[in-house]
Design an enzyme around this catalytic site. Structure first.
Site, PDB file in Angstrom:
ATOM      1  CG  MET A   1      -1.985  -1.104   1.164  1.00 16.79           C
ATOM      2  SD  MET A   1      -3.170  -0.956   2.512  1.00 16.79           S
ATOM      3  CE  MET A   1      -4.097  -2.457   2.247  1.00 16.79           C
ATOM      4  CB  CYS A   2      -0.019   4.764  -0.441  1.00 13.08           C
ATOM      5  SG  CYS A   2      -0.992   4.327  -1.903  1.00 13.08           S
ATOM      6  CD  GLN A   3       5.863   3.819   3.849  1.00 14.91           C
ATOM      7  OE1 GLN A   3       6.415   4.716   4.475  1.00 14.91           O
ATOM      8  NE2 GLN A   3       6.398   2.611   3.715  1.00 14.91           N
ATOM      9  CG  ASN A 108      -1.462   3.423   3.737  1.00 12.95           C
ATOM     10  OD1 ASN A 108      -1.610   2.531   2.910  1.00 12.95           O
ATOM     11  ND2 ASN A 108      -0.866   3.240   4.894  1.00 12.95           N
TER      12      ASN A 108
END
Length: 274
Positions: A1-3, A108
């Site tokens: 996933m994103c940060q 996120n």
């Protein structure tokens, strides 16, 4: 996933030290390579940089260091795509107008179901679950309050809307209107509130060092929020599942403490109060 990365402070501050470590996670020390963005509030205005290229390798990201912008509120994001193609239109942070203010949002996680926006004025431009969720929040806020309500009312209603959306997946986010910053944790989110006496710190991602005593006064207060800690020799606070924090002028003003998720003896996911 994103940060995620956010900064909230009581004096205009640059985020270069934190961002230089953070951007390395987009292609060097980690694999969040599907675009990046960073937004700086300047009064009621917002200066934003975005690129579909990895932040670690992006000339646009180099501009952040070169310009050395000082701001009271900053939100940055490095993307690992779950929904929507890799393109500039799908890079975070996203911006929408609410009560004559710029609101900036970065997410996120992955929401497997999304609300119906067919009757909403606020619509997503790209194809991410993140932007759709933000549009829903913005639309619901405007429908409930014709004029800007108190901070307590905003914080309470953001919690209500978040719980509605979070039942469909992971929903870590940072949100700001330039006056304050709200953080919500589903899985991983950490923060640190720095104030005097300041000290020398070392980055996790490349061992970069800075002595904040050379850049601050005894009155400065700076909060950094990020998915995973950026420095080695500081004590970061880990938010727990379902937690909310409201930051203003570099300080934690309001908090709803989340629930610590743990593995039970039988290996199933349990929970314990934090």
């Amino acid at each position: 996933m994103c940060q995620l990365l956010g900064m909230n402070c009581n004096v205009p501050t640059d985020i270069v030290f934190s961002f230089e470590g953070f951007r390395r996670r987009a292609g060097l020390t980690d694999s969040h390579s599907d675009g990046f963005g960073i937004a700086f509030f300047e009064g009621k205005g917002v200066r934003i940089f975005r690129d579909e290229k990895p932040a670690a390798l992006s000339p646009v990201a180099d501009c952040v260091k070169q310009y050395n912008i000082k701001s009271l509120n900053v939100i940055a994001h490095i993307r690992k795509a779950t929904q929507g193609d890799v393109s500039i239109v799908n890079t975070h942070p996203f911006i929408r107008e609410i009560w004559g203010e710029n609101w900036v949002f970065a997410h996120n996680g992955n929401l497997k179901e999304l609300p119906d926006l067919s009757g909403c004025y606020c619509r997503p431009i790209g194809s991410t679950d993140s932007e759709t969720a933000f549009c829903y929040i913005a639309d619901q806020l405007k429908k409930r309050y014709c004029q800007k309500p108190s901070e307590d009312e905003i914080f309470a209603y953001i919690q209500e809307l978040t719980k509605e959306l979070a039942q469909y997946g992971t929903f870590n986010f940072i949100l700001s209107n330039g006056e304050w910053m709200i953080a919500h944790c589903s899985t991983n989110l950490h923060y640190i509130c720095r104030k005097a006496p300041f000290c020398q710190v070392q980055r996790v991602d490349d061992d970069g060092v800075i002595d904040f005593t050379n850049y601050t006064t005894k009155n400065d207060k700076v909060t950094i929020i990020t998915t995973f800690p950026l420095t080695k020799n500081e004590k970061w606070t880990k938010m727990e599942h379902g937690g909310f924090v409201f930051f203003k002028d570099g300080e934690k003003i309001r908090e709803v403490v989340g629930v610590r998720k743990e593995l039970a003896d039988d290996g199933t996911l349990g929970s314990a109060q934090h």
